[in-house]
Write a protein that holds these residues in place. Structure first.
Motif, PDB file in Angstrom:
ATOM      1  N   PHE A 157       0.828  -1.197   0.000  1.00  0.00           N
ATOM      2  CA  PHE A 157       0.000   0.000   0.000  1.00  0.00           C
ATOM      3  C   PHE A 157       0.869   1.256   0.000  1.00  0.00           C
ATOM      4  O   PHE A 157       0.635   2.203  -0.771  1.00  0.00           O
ATOM      5  CB  PHE A 157      -0.921  -0.012   1.218  1.00  0.00           C
ATOM      6  N   VAL A 158       1.873   1.277   0.864  1.00  0.00           N
ATOM      7  CA  VAL A 158       2.792   2.428   0.928  1.00  0.00           C
ATOM      8  C   VAL A 158       3.501   2.608  -0.404  1.00  0.00           C
ATOM      9  O   VAL A 158       3.605   3.722  -0.939  1.00  0.00           O
ATOM     10  CB  VAL A 158       3.815   2.234   2.068  1.00  0.00           C
ATOM     11  N   ALA A 159       4.006   1.510  -0.957  1.00  0.00           N
ATOM     12  CA  ALA A 159       4.782   1.580  -2.198  1.00  0.00           C
ATOM     13  C   ALA A 159       3.933   2.060  -3.368  1.00  0.00           C
ATOM     14  O   ALA A 159       4.384   2.884  -4.186  1.00  0.00           O
ATOM     15  CB  ALA A 159       5.393   0.211  -2.500  1.00  0.00           C
ATOM     16  N   ILE A 160       2.723   1.550  -3.479  1.00  0.00           N
ATOM     17  CA  ILE A 160       1.845   1.962  -4.578  1.00  0.00           C
ATOM     18  C   ILE A 160       1.561   3.462  -4.499  1.00  0.00           C
ATOM     19  O   ILE A 160       1.555   4.161  -5.516  1.00  0.00           O
ATOM     20  CB  ILE A 160       0.535   1.151  -4.550  1.00  0.00           C
ATOM     21  N   ASN A 161       1.337   3.957  -3.304  1.00  0.00           N
ATOM     22  CA  ASN A 161       1.049   5.380  -3.159  1.00  0.00           C
ATOM     23  C   ASN A 161       2.270   6.251  -3.449  1.00  0.00           C
ATOM     24  O   ASN A 161       2.126   7.385  -3.917  1.00  0.00           O
ATOM     25  CB  ASN A 161       0.488   5.658  -1.764  1.00  0.00           C
ATOM     26  N   TYR A 162       3.457   5.724  -3.182  1.00  0.00           N
ATOM     27  CA  TYR A 162       4.663   6.468  -3.549  1.00  0.00           C
ATOM     28  C   TYR A 162       4.795   6.570  -5.064  1.00  0.00           C
ATOM     29  O   TYR A 162       4.990   7.657  -5.611  1.00  0.00           O
ATOM     30  CB  TYR A 162       5.912   5.795  -2.969  1.00  0.00           C
ATOM     31  N   VAL A 163       4.704   5.433  -5.749  1.00  0.00           N
ATOM     32  CA  VAL A 163       4.946   5.466  -7.197  1.00  0.00           C
ATOM     33  C   VAL A 163       3.798   6.173  -7.928  1.00  0.00           C
ATOM     34  O   VAL A 163       3.986   6.648  -9.058  1.00  0.00           O
ATOM     35  CB  VAL A 163       5.142   4.043  -7.766  1.00  0.00           C
ATOM     36  N   ALA A 164       2.631   6.256  -7.305  1.00  0.00           N
ATOM     37  CA  ALA A 164       1.501   6.960  -7.906  1.00  0.00           C
ATOM     38  C   ALA A 164       1.516   8.456  -7.575  1.00  0.00           C
ATOM     39  O   ALA A 164       0.635   9.189  -8.023  1.00  0.00           O
ATOM     40  CB  ALA A 164       0.184   6.341  -7.440  1.00  0.00           C
ATOM     41  N   TYR A 165       2.506   8.883  -6.780  1.00  0.00           N
ATOM     42  CA  TYR A 165       2.585  10.283  -6.343  1.00  0.00           C
ATOM     43  C   TYR A 165       1.286  10.692  -5.637  1.00  0.00           C
ATOM     44  O   TYR A 165       0.816  11.809  -5.786  1.00  0.00           O
ATOM     45  CB  TYR A 165       2.844  11.218  -7.525  1.00  0.00           C
ATOM     46  N   ALA A 166       0.729   9.763  -4.873  1.00  0.00           N
ATOM     47  CA  ALA A 166      -0.551  10.011  -4.202  1.00  0.00           C
ATOM     48  C   ALA A 166      -0.331  10.826  -2.936  1.00  0.00           C
ATOM     49  O   ALA A 166       0.594  10.550  -2.158  1.00  0.00           O
ATOM     50  CB  ALA A 166      -1.242   8.699  -3.867  1.00  0.00           C
ATOM     51  N   GLY A 167      -1.180  11.803  -2.723  1.00  0.00           N
ATOM     52  CA  GLY A 167      -1.078  12.641  -1.535  1.00  0.00           C
ATOM     53  C   GLY A 167      -2.138  12.352  -0.493  1.00  0.00           C
ATOM     54  O   GLY A 167      -1.903  12.520   0.705  1.00  0.00           O
TER      55      GLY A 167
END
Length: 443
Positions: free
Chosen positions: A104-114
């Motif tokens: 979950f953390v990794a996906i949000n990093y690569v998606a530039y999710a805020g």
């Protein structure tokens, strides 16, 4: 609907101080689990509640009766085998969820999710179980080898053409299913999950202390690499730890199926933790908008899990090839209909219930509705793994008292370790580049 925002506030650290009542609750889970486990083991040892199961062709049902002597023809006493298989079942479930926190953390990093920064520390804390989970998995696997209680392919002589136990189909898989390679894969996969979890956690904590965007840039690179490794290792882990129990059977969709079960359970766990923290007075910047997004993820991936489930089932049902359909025959009508109710319950609790409850926008923003759905999803996917593992190992001799007892012990221990890690850093990543965006997130 108006949304409360905090434009006049800046991110400040929040530290979790776990209340004594919460610690007692975790201990109570474990105590209740030990009691249930002890009662279940005694009843199973005495043969109380056991039935006489006639062999049913390919189903392989066997006899289990008699006080203290209900033993398989080849294997451990039923009470011991149930304990070993239950430990494997719950550990695979909880270890998978622990890794999903990092995913979950990794996906949000690569998606530039805020938007997800507010709940990032919850997901990071999930990986606290990876080391204990790895130790338990290796120990249980080692113990299971004594009487081959989990994996049929580990039986002596099964891949030796000169042996009376020779199985040509299993022998054909010996290049992949052999003990040294299996153990190496297990250790490597769990190490990879732990290593990247720790790396992302370390970068996150250093960012809290020093600020800047350098740690965020590094985290994106680490996350991208981890997701590539995880995509491969999670699929093979599903084949190894679950699918190879039914050694003759295989499905090319099984890796996706197990991942979908782990993933939606992990999202449910993150959501439930966020709600409890909010109700305890923490995560003051968590709003209905964040819950709405988490609710959408649960809603969407409950449908995705069902899509994979249906695709796998429909193709096997339509082709009706004995080598493929035996898996569903055991779970849908096999062993005197022992698992039939669970087969349909699995669909209701993991698809129908989340789909109907979370269909409206308002439901995804209400804590009580999200609580109901998250708890249902976690229970439902524990049963999903039960249905994957028990028919191939325990046949008609599975039960619930031992299995639920083990699950409660795991739950209490998992929550204890997760909350301990959660309390070791600020709940708000105050120097994350997107923390302000997350604080002011609206949907």
């Amino acid at each position: 609907m108006a949304t409360t925002t905090h434009h006049h506030e800046t991110a400040t650290a929040e530290f979790l101080e776990l209340a004594p009542s919460a610690r007692r609750r975790f201990t109570l889970f474990m105590v209740a689990g030990v009691i249930l486990l002890a009662i279940g083991l005694i009843l199973s040892y005495l043969g109380i509640g056991a039935e006489h199961h006639a062999a049913a062709g390919a189903e392989g049902a066997h006899h289990t009766a008699g006080a203290g002597s209900s033993v398989e023809h080849h294997g451990s006493p039923i009470w011991l085998k149930r304990l070993i298989v239950s430990l494997w079942h719950s550990n695979v479930f909880f270890t998978g969820i622990a890794a999903v926190g990092t995913v979950f953390v990794a996906i949000n990093y690569v998606a530039y999710a805020g938007w997800s920064v507010i709940v990032k520390r919850i997901a990071e804390a999930f990986s606290a179980w990876l080391i204990p989970g790895a130790v338990i998995m290796l120990v249980v696997f080692g113990v299971s080898l004594i009487n081959h209680d989990i994996f049929h392919w580990t039986a002596p002589g099964i891949m030796d053409p000169k042996s009376e136990n020779y199985d040509a189909i299993i022998a054909g898989k010996s290049g992949f299913l052999n003990l040294p390679f299996f153990v190496i894969r297990m250790v490597v996969f769990l190490f990879i999950w732990w290593f990247f979890s720790e790396r992302l956690r370390k970068l996150s904590l250093e960012e809290d202390q020093m600020g800047g965007t350098g740690f965020w840039d590094k985290s994106i690179n680490v996350s991208a690499l981890f997701l590539v490794f995880y995509a491969v290792t999670s699929s093979i882990a599903a084949w190894d730890w679950v699918m190879s129990i039914d050694t003759h059977w295989f499905s090319t969709m099984f890796g996706w199926y197990v991942f979908a079960s782990w993933w939606v359970s992990g999202i449910a766990g993150i959501t439930l933790c966020a709600i409890f923290l909010k109700q305890a007075g923490y995560l003051r910047f968590l709003t209905a908008d964040h819950l709405h997004d988490l609710g959408k993820l649960m809603f969407g991936f409950s449908i995705f899990w069902t899509y994979v489930w249906f695709s796998q089932f429909m193709l096997i049902w339509y082709a009706n090839i004995p080598e493929e359909s035996v898996y569903y025959n055991q779970r849908l009508g096999g062993f005197n209909d022992k698992y039939t109710w669970m087969f349909f319950f699995n669909l209701i609790i993991n698809f129908v219930f989340p789909f109907l409850v979370l269909m409206t926008r308002d439901a995804k923003r209400q804590m009580i509705m999200l609580k109901l759905v998250t708890i249902a999803i976690l229970i439902g996917h524990w049963f999903d793994f039960y249905l994957m593992i028990m028919p191939g190992t325990l046949k008609a001799d599975s039960g619930f008292m031992i299995e639920i007892g083990v699950a409660l012990i795991f739950l209490g221990a998992w929550l204890t370790l997760m909350t301990k890690r959660l309390s070791q850093a600020s709940l708000i990543p105050v120097n994350h580049p997107f923390v302000e965006e997350s604080m002011h997130h609206t949907t």
